[in-house]
Every structure is written in C-alpha cells, then in structure tokens.
Design an enzyme around this catalytic site. Structure first.
Site, mmCIF file in Angstrom:
data_model
loop_
_atom_site.group_PDB
_atom_site.id
_atom_site.type_symbol
_atom_site.label_atom_id
_atom_site.label_comp_id
_atom_site.label_asym_id
_atom_site.label_seq_id
_atom_site.Cartn_x
_atom_site.Cartn_y
_atom_site.Cartn_z
ATOM 1 N N ASN A 145 0.836 -1.203 0.000
ATOM 2 C CA ASN A 145 0.000 0.000 0.000
ATOM 3 C C ASN A 145 0.862 1.240 0.000
ATOM 4 O O ASN A 145 2.037 1.214 0.321
ATOM 5 C CB ASN A 145 -0.953 -0.006 1.199
ATOM 6 N N ASP B 87 -2.396 1.223 5.891
ATOM 7 C CA ASP B 87 -2.992 1.095 4.567
ATOM 8 C C ASP B 87 -2.572 2.302 3.736
ATOM 9 O O ASP B 87 -1.397 2.617 3.647
ATOM 10 C CB ASP B 87 -4.513 0.956 4.700
#
Length: 295
Positions: free
Chosen positions: A154, A205
């Site tokens: 990510n 993330d």
C-alpha cells in the site's frame, strides 16, 4: 502523542465494498471501489453530494493518476498490471506482470511521483506472504518491478521533492522509507523501517504526506488515522467511525482530510463503512501528481 475523536462528516454513504486510492487532482477528489473496478470523482467536497462515476472496468481497479496533457485519460493500476484508461473507458495495457506470478494476484494502491512516474503495488488474493511487489512505470510506458517479497503493498507516498518514498506492507504492519533518485527513479541505499505496528494497533494502509512533511496513514482494523513526524515519532491519532479506513487525502487548499473506508470484512457495517468521510484537520496537503509521458 495526542488522540482525538473529531466529528467526521459522511460525504458519500457506505456502500462501497473496498473504497480506496483517494487523491486530489485539480479541483476534484478522485477515488476507486477496487473490487467492482469503478472510478469516481467528487467535485464538491464541502458536504454530502453525489459522486460521478468516471469508469467501470471488468477487472479490479486499485488506483489511478491522470495522464499529463491528455484530458480524461488515466494511468491505472488495474487487474494484473498497468493500463492506460481513456475517457471512453477503454483499456490499453502497458504490461500485466502479475499474470506471471505463481498465485492469483491483483494490483493494489498506486500514485504518481513528483517526477511524473507511476508507482503501484500488488498482492495475492489470498494474502500469500511475500507474493506482493512494487512496480514503477516510466515515461516510455515501461513497467519495472522495483521490489518483491512484500505481501500487501500500500501507498506509496512521496515527499514534495520526490526524494523520499513511503511504502506500507499492510500484512506485516510495517511502513518502509526509501530514498529515491528523482532523475532515474532508482532506489538509493537500503530501505529503512519507518514504523512497525504492534498487535492491536491496526495495519497501515493508504498514506499521504502533508505540506509539513508529515506522513498520514489509514489504519485498517483500528478505525483510526495516524500522523507521523518525519523522524518517525507518532504525533497524533484521529478516530474515525469505521473500522477499516483505507486511504487518506488532504485537501490542498482547505483544512480537510478525506478518508475512504471499506465494508469488506465488517460484520455489522454502518453508513460510515464503505463511505467517503471528511474530517477537519489543522494542515493542508498538496495536489496529487500526474504521469508524464516522454518527460
């Protein structure tokens, strides 16, 4: 470190399985719903509004960046590779490297850097450890595998001068920092572990860097967004009303943080799960970059 629960306005009600890849381009906020392959924009981020769907693909769509000097065109981390997405929704594949991997995989998050290159990560559908890679797409359309041995890639997120790149491996709870040569796009030296999350803190993330050089990170599983100082210490934690925030984007001219969230994996989702949220913050960001052909 401080922690606050700032009221988060729901700009778009929950309904996305895996909203992600939120970026500010020109005068609009753009994001994707990965698993349904859809691309959306919001022109008015000040209150609840109806997003406009820009594209719907028959493969997952991880993230996009505009193609410089080509209105309506995007470079996309989609399906098993990198493609050009035209204004009429057609895909022109540059490469599909994840077709050549031993386990079924897809592209995930991605972003253009200040030098005009497009970077995007991949992951195995079943989360096979070490199956994820990071790719760089150069100005001539060549797709280069820059890193392998990761699991769920990510970010990345870049500093304004393009010399520092942050990449999260969500599955192992680690954020890496790399030095990048803006002239060549090559990584310089060894990676540095910028932050390592402990059990119960969530998983890093989507990320972005603010105008002060601090890193904002969506914390999947923790219902929070973290802000880190460039020296690595945690400055602030914002609580958001959804367990799985997936990406963060700071408005370049207003003190607002946009957060996408997921319904995926949520047992009892509310309107904030699978939504786009807006949170007031004391800093601003920068507009996202474009992929520049032939620079």
């Amino acid at each position: 470190m401080t922690s606050t629960a700032v009221p988060a306005a729901v700009l778009v009600d929950g309904g996305y399985e895996l909203a992600e890849g939120g970026r500010w381009f020109d005068d609009r906020y753009v994001y994707v719903d990965i698993l349904s392959g859809r691309l959306f924009e919001l022109r008015d981020g000040t209150g609840p509004t109806t997003p406009r769907q820009l594209a719907a693909l028959d493969v997952p769509l991880g993230a996009v960046a505009p193609v410089a000097d080509t209105p309506g065109a995007w470079i996309a981390a989609a399906g098993t590779g990198i493609a050009l997405l035209t204004a009429d929704g057609a895909l022109e594949w540059l490469d599909r490297p994840e077709d050549r991997t031993p386990v079924p995989s897809r592209m995930n998050d991605g972003v253009a850097d200040p030098a005009g290159r497009f970077w995007a990560g991949s992951m195995a559908y079943d989360g096979t450890p070490g199956a994820g890679s990071l790719y760089r797409t150069d100005a001539d359309g060549t797709v280069v595998r820059v890193l392998d041995g990761l699991t769920i890639v990510n970010g990345p997120a870049f500093t304004a001068d393009g010399t520092t790149m942050y990449v999260a491996d969500t599955a192992v709870g680690t954020i890496f920092r790399f030095q990048v040569d803006p002239a060549s796009g090559d990584l310089v030296g060894a990676p540095e572990i910028f932050a390592r999350l402990r059990d119960g803190e969530g998983s890093p993330d989507g990320m972005t860097v603010d105008q002060e050089g601090c890193l904002w990170v969506a914390m999947w599983g923790a219902g929070a967004v973290r802000r880190y100082h460039p020296d690595g210490h945690l400055l602030h934690t914002l609580t958001v009303p959804a367990p799985h925030p997936t990406s963060v984007c700071l408005h370049p001219g207003d003190n607002r943080l946009y957060v996408t969230t997921a319904r995926y994996g949520v047992t009892n989702p509310t309107a904030a799960s699978g939504a786009v949220l807006s949170v007031p913050v004391p800093v601003v960001g920068t507009a996202a970059c474009s992929w520049r052909v032939g620079h």
